[in-house]
Design a protein around this motif. Structure first.
Motif, PDB file in Angstrom:
ATOM      1  N   TRP A   1       0.842  -1.205   0.000  1.00  0.00           N
ATOM      2  CA  TRP A   1       0.000   0.000   0.000  1.00  0.00           C
ATOM      3  C   TRP A   1       0.874   1.252   0.000  1.00  0.00           C
ATOM      4  O   TRP A   1       0.619   2.195  -0.746  1.00  0.00           O
ATOM      5  CB  TRP A   1      -0.900  -0.002   1.227  1.00  0.00           C
ATOM      6  N   THR A   2       1.942   1.233   0.815  1.00  0.00           N
ATOM      7  CA  THR A   2       2.855   2.378   0.851  1.00  0.00           C
ATOM      8  C   THR A   2       3.511   2.591  -0.502  1.00  0.00           C
ATOM      9  O   THR A   2       3.623   3.716  -1.004  1.00  0.00           O
ATOM     10  CB  THR A   2       3.936   2.166   1.920  1.00  0.00           C
ATOM     11  N   ALA A   3       3.949   1.496  -1.116  1.00  0.00           N
ATOM     12  CA  ALA A   3       4.591   1.609  -2.424  1.00  0.00           C
ATOM     13  C   ALA A   3       3.634   2.147  -3.469  1.00  0.00           C
ATOM     14  O   ALA A   3       3.992   2.970  -4.306  1.00  0.00           O
ATOM     15  CB  ALA A   3       5.129   0.239  -2.855  1.00  0.00           C
ATOM     16  N   ALA A   4       2.375   1.667  -3.418  1.00  0.00           N
ATOM     17  CA  ALA A   4       1.383   2.115  -4.400  1.00  0.00           C
ATOM     18  C   ALA A   4       1.083   3.596  -4.252  1.00  0.00           C
ATOM     19  O   ALA A   4       0.969   4.320  -5.244  1.00  0.00           O
ATOM     20  CB  ALA A   4       0.096   1.296  -4.242  1.00  0.00           C
ATOM     21  N   VAL A   5       0.967   4.058  -3.003  1.00  0.00           N
ATOM     22  CA  VAL A   5       0.673   5.478  -2.782  1.00  0.00           C
ATOM     23  C   VAL A   5       1.839   6.347  -3.216  1.00  0.00           C
ATOM     24  O   VAL A   5       1.680   7.334  -3.943  1.00  0.00           O
ATOM     25  CB  VAL A   5       0.346   5.730  -1.291  1.00  0.00           C
ATOM     26  N   LEU A   6       3.045   5.952  -2.790  1.00  0.00           N
ATOM     27  CA  LEU A   6       4.195   6.788  -3.083  1.00  0.00           C
ATOM     28  C   LEU A   6       4.613   6.726  -4.542  1.00  0.00           C
ATOM     29  O   LEU A   6       5.300   7.611  -5.041  1.00  0.00           O
ATOM     30  CB  LEU A   6       5.371   6.373  -2.190  1.00  0.00           C
ATOM     31  N   SER A   7       4.195   5.671  -5.241  1.00  0.00           N
ATOM     32  CA  SER A   7       4.538   5.565  -6.654  1.00  0.00           C
ATOM     33  C   SER A   7       3.828   6.617  -7.491  1.00  0.00           C
ATOM     34  O   SER A   7       4.198   6.865  -8.640  1.00  0.00           O
ATOM     35  CB  SER A   7       4.194   4.168  -7.174  1.00  0.00           C
ATOM     36  N   ARG A   8       2.811   7.248  -6.931  1.00  0.00           N
ATOM     37  CA  ARG A   8       2.108   8.309  -7.649  1.00  0.00           C
ATOM     38  C   ARG A   8       2.954   9.574  -7.735  1.00  0.00           C
ATOM     39  O   ARG A   8       2.668  10.455  -8.537  1.00  0.00           O
ATOM     40  CB  ARG A   8       0.775   8.612  -6.973  1.00  0.00           C
ATOM     41  N   PHE A   9       3.970   9.665  -6.888  1.00  0.00           N
ATOM     42  CA  PHE A   9       4.874  10.805  -6.943  1.00  0.00           C
ATOM     43  C   PHE A   9       6.012  10.474  -7.892  1.00  0.00           C
ATOM     44  O   PHE A   9       6.595   9.392  -7.826  1.00  0.00           O
ATOM     45  CB  PHE A   9       5.433  11.112  -5.547  1.00  0.00           C
ATOM     46  N   HIS A  10       6.328  11.422  -8.757  1.00  0.00           N
ATOM     47  CA  HIS A  10       7.360  11.178  -9.758  1.00  0.00           C
ATOM     48  C   HIS A  10       8.766  11.360  -9.209  1.00  0.00           C
ATOM     49  O   HIS A  10       9.736  10.999  -9.851  1.00  0.00           O
ATOM     50  CB  HIS A  10       7.161  12.114 -10.948  1.00  0.00           C
ATOM     51  N   HIS A  11       8.890  11.935  -8.037  1.00  0.00           N
ATOM     52  CA  HIS A  11      10.200  12.150  -7.455  1.00  0.00           C
ATOM     53  C   HIS A  11      10.034  12.276  -5.948  1.00  0.00           C
ATOM     54  O   HIS A  11       9.020  12.791  -5.475  1.00  0.00           O
ATOM     55  CB  HIS A  11      10.842  13.427  -8.020  1.00  0.00           C
ATOM     56  N   PRO A  12      11.000  11.787  -5.163  1.00  0.00           N
ATOM     57  CA  PRO A  12      10.884  11.884  -3.706  1.00  0.00           C
ATOM     58  C   PRO A  12      10.751  13.318  -3.222  1.00  0.00           C
ATOM     59  O   PRO A  12      10.204  13.553  -2.148  1.00  0.00           O
ATOM     60  CB  PRO A  12      12.183  11.243  -3.201  1.00  0.00           C
ATOM     61  N   ALA A  13      11.249  14.280  -3.994  1.00  0.00           N
ATOM     62  CA  ALA A  13      11.096  15.682  -3.602  1.00  0.00           C
ATOM     63  C   ALA A  13       9.630  16.047  -3.455  1.00  0.00           C
ATOM     64  O   ALA A  13       9.251  16.840  -2.582  1.00  0.00           O
ATOM     65  CB  ALA A  13      11.763  16.584  -4.647  1.00  0.00           C
ATOM     66  N   GLN A  14       8.783  15.439  -4.287  1.00  0.00           N
ATOM     67  CA  GLN A  14       7.358  15.723  -4.205  1.00  0.00           C
ATOM     68  C   GLN A  14       6.774  15.221  -2.889  1.00  0.00           C
ATOM     69  O   GLN A  14       5.859  15.826  -2.325  1.00  0.00           O
ATOM     70  CB  GLN A  14       6.630  15.074  -5.381  1.00  0.00           C
ATOM     71  N   VAL A  15       7.304  14.113  -2.399  1.00  0.00           N
ATOM     72  CA  VAL A  15       6.836  13.596  -1.113  1.00  0.00           C
ATOM     73  C   VAL A  15       7.139  14.588  -0.003  1.00  0.00           C
ATOM     74  O   VAL A  15       6.297  14.877   0.848  1.00  0.00           O
ATOM     75  CB  VAL A  15       7.494  12.233  -0.810  1.00  0.00           C
ATOM     76  N   VAL A  16       8.357  15.122  -0.005  1.00  0.00           N
ATOM     77  CA  VAL A  16       8.766  16.068   1.029  1.00  0.00           C
ATOM     78  C   VAL A  16       7.924  17.333   0.963  1.00  0.00           C
ATOM     79  O   VAL A  16       7.357  17.786   1.971  1.00  0.00           O
ATOM     80  CB  VAL A  16      10.260  16.409   0.889  1.00  0.00           C
ATOM     81  N   VAL A  17       7.852  17.912  -0.219  1.00  0.00           N
ATOM     82  CA  VAL A  17       7.122  19.175  -0.369  1.00  0.00           C
ATOM     83  C   VAL A  17       5.655  19.002  -0.024  1.00  0.00           C
ATOM     84  O   VAL A  17       5.062  19.831   0.692  1.00  0.00           O
ATOM     85  CB  VAL A  17       7.281  19.716  -1.810  1.00  0.00           C
ATOM     86  N   THR A  18       5.045  17.911  -0.508  1.00  0.00           N
ATOM     87  CA  THR A  18       3.635  17.670  -0.226  1.00  0.00           C
ATOM     88  C   THR A  18       3.396  17.448   1.262  1.00  0.00           C
ATOM     89  O   THR A  18       2.440  17.984   1.842  1.00  0.00           O
ATOM     90  CB  THR A  18       3.132  16.452  -1.015  1.00  0.00           C
ATOM     91  N   SER A  19       4.258  16.668   1.897  1.00  0.00           N
ATOM     92  CA  SER A  19       4.097  16.382   3.318  1.00  0.00           C
ATOM     93  C   SER A  19       4.169  17.650   4.151  1.00  0.00           C
ATOM     94  O   SER A  19       3.314  17.902   5.013  1.00  0.00           O
ATOM     95  CB  SER A  19       5.170  15.390   3.779  1.00  0.00           C
ATOM     96  N   PHE A  20       5.191  18.468   3.901  1.00  0.00           N
ATOM     97  CA  PHE A  20       5.337  19.694   4.675  1.00  0.00           C
ATOM     98  C   PHE A  20       4.240  20.694   4.333  1.00  0.00           C
ATOM     99  O   PHE A  20       3.784  21.443   5.204  1.00  0.00           O
ATOM    100  CB  PHE A  20       6.721  20.297   4.436  1.00  0.00           C
TER     101      PHE A  20
END
Length: 454
Positions: free
Chosen positions: A9-28
């Motif tokens: 589930w974690t992989a599926a959700v995070l795979s929607r982001f094209h780059h880990p930077a998007q995870v950081v920016v979105t989270s913050f």
């Protein structure tokens, strides 16, 4: 089975982001929005509800562990509001250290995964279990340090200043969180200036800042190899020795500049002046608490502080700035060029060309952001260059020190600082990771041509 489903589930959700930077920016970004919503509630303030700008600025300052404020923390926010701010700082600080540490491990191990960096089920080098272990150690280490520093501070306020147990504990926990996570919020309008000559308060807060500013990878390595400096990695060597050098240089320069200043160090005895200079030098490393009025410091002190703030603290820590490792790499690049050496070496290791380019890119882009933001604020505000430059660098490096003009800026100026805080926190981390992960091997070389420089 449950663990496997959670990993997928974690992989599926995070795979929607094209780059880990998007995870950081979105989270913050989401954390800032949640904090803004909570701070806008009537329960968060003592008087009228906070305006959208006040709530947004404060939430951003807390999540990015900056500490700049446009309203007085104690008188404007209720206990609920103060707890929200402390919670945002705590979550933001832990998130920063966790993200930065994971990125450092991933990039350092050269994991061949272009996207989905956080979908660890798809990499053989760093599994979900590794991520969970690293995150757990970051949280345990952070909370343990904060508990120790909070106990010392609470004991001092209870024994030395007669505060009731509950109030002293609240003060201790709040300021321990702020110091360890490098946020400049304080429960007094003048920050910690009333404790300028108190070594228990000043040195404890300084220790929290120093430990929090080393970064988890460096701290973990030091815990294992502190007796064997010769075995330290380049990152640890640069972090430790440059941090010590900058701390000493900052203390000396500030001590000389402010020695006779009647509005800062002047009224203190020799020991008090040295303590105040050490505290000020420590806090310019992206912390934000102050024991003297920054607005009354000499222009030369502001310049020294600008430089120290811009350099900042260690990578994979809650500190901001371009980071001491970036500064160290640039220093060795210059040294190698002056000596005419074809390669940049640190100790018995060669620094990769890609790392040198990354250091140059991060530094020049940071300079560009500071220059543009300073120009904008000079145009829309009546304040002098030294004050505006200090405020811009403090916001961009998530330091939180202020000459006092932040609260006097127009809403437009405060929005500029809000963007700087968010950009300074997410930008340097994600940019460094993005540059490292975009490295490619070229299978051909173009003809070389010399270009005159200088």
């Amino acid at each position: 089975m449950a663990f496997s489903r959670r990993a997928r589930w974690t992989a599926a959700v995070l795979s929607r982001f094209h780059h880990p930077a998007q995870v950081v920016v979105t989270s913050f970004g989401l954390l800032v929005l949640a904090g803004t919503f909570l701070l806008m509630q009537p329960i968060s303030t003592v008087g009228p509800a906070a305006t959208a700008v006040e709530a947004l600025f404060t939430a951003t300052s807390a999540v990015t562990v900056t500490g700049l404020a446009i309203v007085d923390t104690q008188s404007h926010w209720s206990v609920f509001g103060e707890v929200v701010i402390a919670g945002l700082v705590q979550v933001g600080g832990l998130g920063i250290m966790t993200f930065a540490t994971l990125f450092a491990v991933i990039v350092g191990r050269r994991v061949g995964l272009r996207f989905r960096l956080l979908a660890q089920a798809e990499t053989s080098m760093l599994s979900v279990a590794d991520v969970r272990s690293i995150a757990r150690r970051v949280v345990v280490f952070s909370l343990s340090c904060e508990a120790v520093f909070a106990a010392v501070l609470a004991g001092r306020w209870m024994i030395g200043y007669g505060e009731p147990f509950g109030q002293a504990t609240y003060y201790g926990v709040f300021h321990s969180i702020m110091a360890f996570n490098h946020a400049g919020f304080a429960l007094w309008p003048d920050s910690l200036t009333r404790f300028v000559a108190d070594p228990w308060i000043s040195l404890t807060a300084s220790a929290a800042v120093i430990v929090g500013g080393l970064g988890f990878p460096v701290v973990f390595e030091l815990m294992r190899t502190w007796r064997r400096p010769g075995t330290w990695s380049i990152m640890t060597r640069l972090t430790v020795w440059i941090s010590l050098a900058l701390l000493a240089i900052g203390t000396l320069f500030l001590l000389v500049a402010e020695w006779d200043n009647p509005k800062t160090f002047g009224p203190l005895d020799d020991g008090g002046k040295l303590l105040a200079a050490f505290f000020a030098s420590t806090m310019t490393r992206s912390a934000g608490l102050n024991s003297v009025d920054i607005g009354q410091m000499e222009t030369s002190s502001l310049l020294v502080s600008d430089v120290l703030m811009f350099i900042g603290g260690a990578s994979a820590s809650t500190a901001g700035g371009i980071r001491v490792t970036t500064f160290g790499v640039l220093a060795f690049v210059i040294w190698a060029e002056l000596r005419g050496e074809p390669r940049v070496n640190i100790g018995h290791r060669r620094v990769a060309d890609s790392v040198q380019r990354q250091a140059i890119a991060i530094s020049l882009l940071s300079v560009a952001v500071v220059v543009v933001a300073t120009y904008v604020l000079l145009v829309i505000s009546p304040f002098a260059l030294d004050q505006v430059l200090f405020e811009v660098i403090s916001a961009f490096t998530t330091t939180g020190l202020s000459t006092g003009i932040t609260a006097q800026l127009s809403p437009a100026g405060q929005i500029v600082l809000t963007l700087l805080m968010f950009m300074g926190r997410t930008g340097t981390l994600t940019l460094g990771t993005a540059l490292a992960m975009q490295e490619r091997t070229r299978r051909y070389e173009l003809p070389e041509e010399r270009v005159l420089v200088g």
